[in-house]
Structure formats: structure tokens, C-alpha cells
Design a protein around this motif. Structure first.
Motif, PDB file in Angstrom:
ATOM      1  N   SER A  47      43.233  55.161 127.861  1.00  0.00           N
ATOM      2  CA  SER A  47      42.670  55.177 129.214  1.00  0.00           C
ATOM      3  C   SER A  47      41.795  56.408 129.419  1.00  0.00           C
ATOM      4  O   SER A  47      40.722  56.320 130.017  1.00  0.00           O
ATOM      5  N   VAL A  48      42.247  57.546 128.921  1.00  0.00           N
ATOM      6  CA  VAL A  48      41.460  58.774 129.035  1.00  0.00           C
ATOM      7  C   VAL A  48      40.178  58.649 128.214  1.00  0.00           C
ATOM      8  O   VAL A  48      39.089  58.978 128.693  1.00  0.00           O
ATOM      9  N   ALA A  56      33.551  59.829 133.263  1.00  0.00           N
ATOM     10  CA  ALA A  56      34.451  60.839 133.828  1.00  0.00           C
ATOM     11  C   ALA A  56      34.585  61.963 132.806  1.00  0.00           C
ATOM     12  O   ALA A  56      35.545  62.019 132.054  1.00  0.00           O
ATOM     13  N   GLY A  57      33.611  62.861 132.774  1.00  0.00           N
ATOM     14  CA  GLY A  57      33.535  63.846 131.699  1.00  0.00           C
ATOM     15  C   GLY A  57      34.181  65.180 131.954  1.00  0.00           C
ATOM     16  O   GLY A  57      34.239  66.010 131.058  1.00  0.00           O
ATOM     17  N   LEU A  62      38.534  63.186 135.537  1.00  0.00           N
ATOM     18  CA  LEU A  62      39.613  62.426 134.903  1.00  0.00           C
ATOM     19  C   LEU A  62      40.837  62.377 135.811  1.00  0.00           C
ATOM     20  O   LEU A  62      41.507  61.349 135.900  1.00  0.00           O
ATOM     21  N   LYS A  63      41.120  63.466 136.517  1.00  0.00           N
ATOM     22  CA  LYS A  63      42.241  63.476 137.462  1.00  0.00           C
ATOM     23  C   LYS A  63      41.981  62.505 138.614  1.00  0.00           C
ATOM     24  O   LYS A  63      42.892  61.821 139.068  1.00  0.00           O
ATOM     25  N   ARG A  64      40.739  62.436 139.096  1.00  0.00           N
ATOM     26  CA  ARG A  64      40.423  61.480 140.169  1.00  0.00           C
ATOM     27  C   ARG A  64      40.572  60.047 139.673  1.00  0.00           C
ATOM     28  O   ARG A  64      41.033  59.169 140.400  1.00  0.00           O
ATOM     29  N   THR A  65      40.193  59.815 138.424  1.00  0.00           N
ATOM     30  CA  THR A  65      40.301  58.480 137.834  1.00  0.00           C
ATOM     31  C   THR A  65      41.754  58.084 137.600  1.00  0.00           C
ATOM     32  O   THR A  65      42.110  56.917 137.728  1.00  0.00           O
ATOM     33  N   SER A  70      49.756  63.591 135.039  1.00  0.00           N
ATOM     34  CA  SER A  70      49.999  65.023 135.254  1.00  0.00           C
ATOM     35  C   SER A  70      48.963  65.861 134.506  1.00  0.00           C
ATOM     36  O   SER A  70      48.405  65.433 133.492  1.00  0.00           O
ATOM     37  N   ASP A  71      48.708  67.053 135.013  1.00  0.00           N
ATOM     38  CA  ASP A  71      47.779  67.972 134.361  1.00  0.00           C
ATOM     39  C   ASP A  71      48.219  68.263 132.933  1.00  0.00           C
ATOM     40  O   ASP A  71      47.399  68.330 132.015  1.00  0.00           O
ATOM     41  N   HIS A  72      49.520  68.430 132.748  1.00  0.00           N
ATOM     42  CA  HIS A  72      50.074  68.753 131.434  1.00  0.00           C
ATOM     43  C   HIS A  72      49.788  67.639 130.418  1.00  0.00           C
ATOM     44  O   HIS A  72      49.338  67.898 129.300  1.00  0.00           O
ATOM     45  N   ILE A  73      50.044  66.398 130.807  1.00  0.00           N
ATOM     46  CA  ILE A  73      49.814  65.265 129.901  1.00  0.00           C
ATOM     47  C   ILE A  73      48.317  65.090 129.653  1.00  0.00           C
ATOM     48  O   ILE A  73      47.893  64.867 128.514  1.00  0.00           O
ATOM     49  N   LEU A  74      47.505  65.197 130.704  1.00  0.00           N
ATOM     50  CA  LEU A  74      46.055  65.064 130.531  1.00  0.00           C
ATOM     51  C   LEU A  74      45.525  66.110 129.557  1.00  0.00           C
ATOM     52  O   LEU A  74      44.776  65.788 128.639  1.00  0.00           O
ATOM     53  N   ALA A  75      45.930  67.351 129.736  1.00  0.00           N
ATOM     54  CA  ALA A  75      45.482  68.417 128.829  1.00  0.00           C
ATOM     55  C   ALA A  75      45.912  68.112 127.390  1.00  0.00           C
ATOM     56  O   ALA A  75      45.136  68.305 126.443  1.00  0.00           O
ATOM     57  N   GLY A  76      47.127  67.609 127.222  1.00  0.00           N
ATOM     58  CA  GLY A  76      47.613  67.260 125.884  1.00  0.00           C
ATOM     59  C   GLY A  76      46.813  66.131 125.261  1.00  0.00           C
ATOM     60  O   GLY A  76      46.452  66.188 124.080  1.00  0.00           O
TER      61      GLY A  76
END
Length: 128
Positions: A47-48, A56-57, A62-65, A70-76
């Protein structure tokens, strides 16, 4: 699959020596597709990648999408996608780095689109 030999955890977060980790290793050795599927099936990963390809660059975009991510999972997931060569990070704009898919990432997304199309044509059957 990447295994960090300095810790007791594999890259996808499995404990080294656990039954799940050992089974995953055996599956990966029997067919590379098993390893590929394990790497790309982590929650939110595709999905990311798809969202980055769709424009969504930035982290904020990406957080809005994906507001439930969570920030932690997105960063990972962003670290994993970069490490696997599926996205690049342009850090010239230090305050808001921009992510973009690489050719490798675009080729994976084409495969994923074909897989999604197959899934729509061939729905899972109950009890199968």
C-alpha cells in the motif's frame, strides 16, 4: 531473506531459531517465490509503495493517505522499501524528503497489478 547475525531477530522480525523463522527459511530455500511473498506481504508495504507511485511522495502525504498507519510502522516500511531498492529518497529538501519509486519498484507494481487482476478474475472459493 536478510538475517542480522548480530541480533536474535531476522529482518522481518522473526526470532532466530523459532519454528516460524526456520519454516520460513525452508520455504525460501525450496522456492524463491516463497521468500519474495514473505517480504512483500508485510502489512502496509505494498500500500505504501503503491501510494508513493501514485504521488504521495512525502511522509506527511503518506500519513494522509493512510491515517491508521502509525509513524513507527510507516518509517519501518519506508526503510525496508529503500533497502530493497524499490524506492529512492531525495533528501535535497532536508525538511521534507521526497520518496519516489525506482524502476525495480515500478516493475514490482506491474506484477502486483497483474496479481490483483488475477484475484479479481479468480475469486477465492469458500472451503477451498
Amino acid at each position: 531473506m536478510h538475517v542480522d547475525t548480530h541480533s536474535k531477530v531476522s529482518a522481518p522480525g522473526r526470532k532466530l531459531g523459532s519454528a516460524n523463522f526456520l519454516n520460513q527459511q525452508r520455504l525460501a530455500q525450496s522456492c524463491v517465490a516463497n521468500d519474495v511473498l514473505a517480504r512483500i506481504s508485510l502489512r502496509w508495504k505494498m500500500s505504501v509503495l503503491f501510494s508513493i507511485e501514485s504521488g504521495a511522495g512525502t511522509f506527511a502525504a503518506l500519513k494522509r493517505t493512510h491515517p491508521n498507519l502509525s509513524d513507527h510502522i510507516l518509517a519501518g516500511r519506508l526503510r525496508e522499501l529503500r533497502r530493497e531498492g524499490l524506492i529512492d529518497k531525495d533528501e535535497r529538501a532536508r525538511r521534507h524528503p521526497v520518496y519516489a519509486t525506482t524502476e525495480r519498484g515500478q516493475s514490482l507494481l506491474k506484477i502486483m497489478a497483474a496479481l490483483c487482476a488475477w484475484g479479481e478474475r479468480e475469486p477465492a472459493t469458500a472451503g477451498a
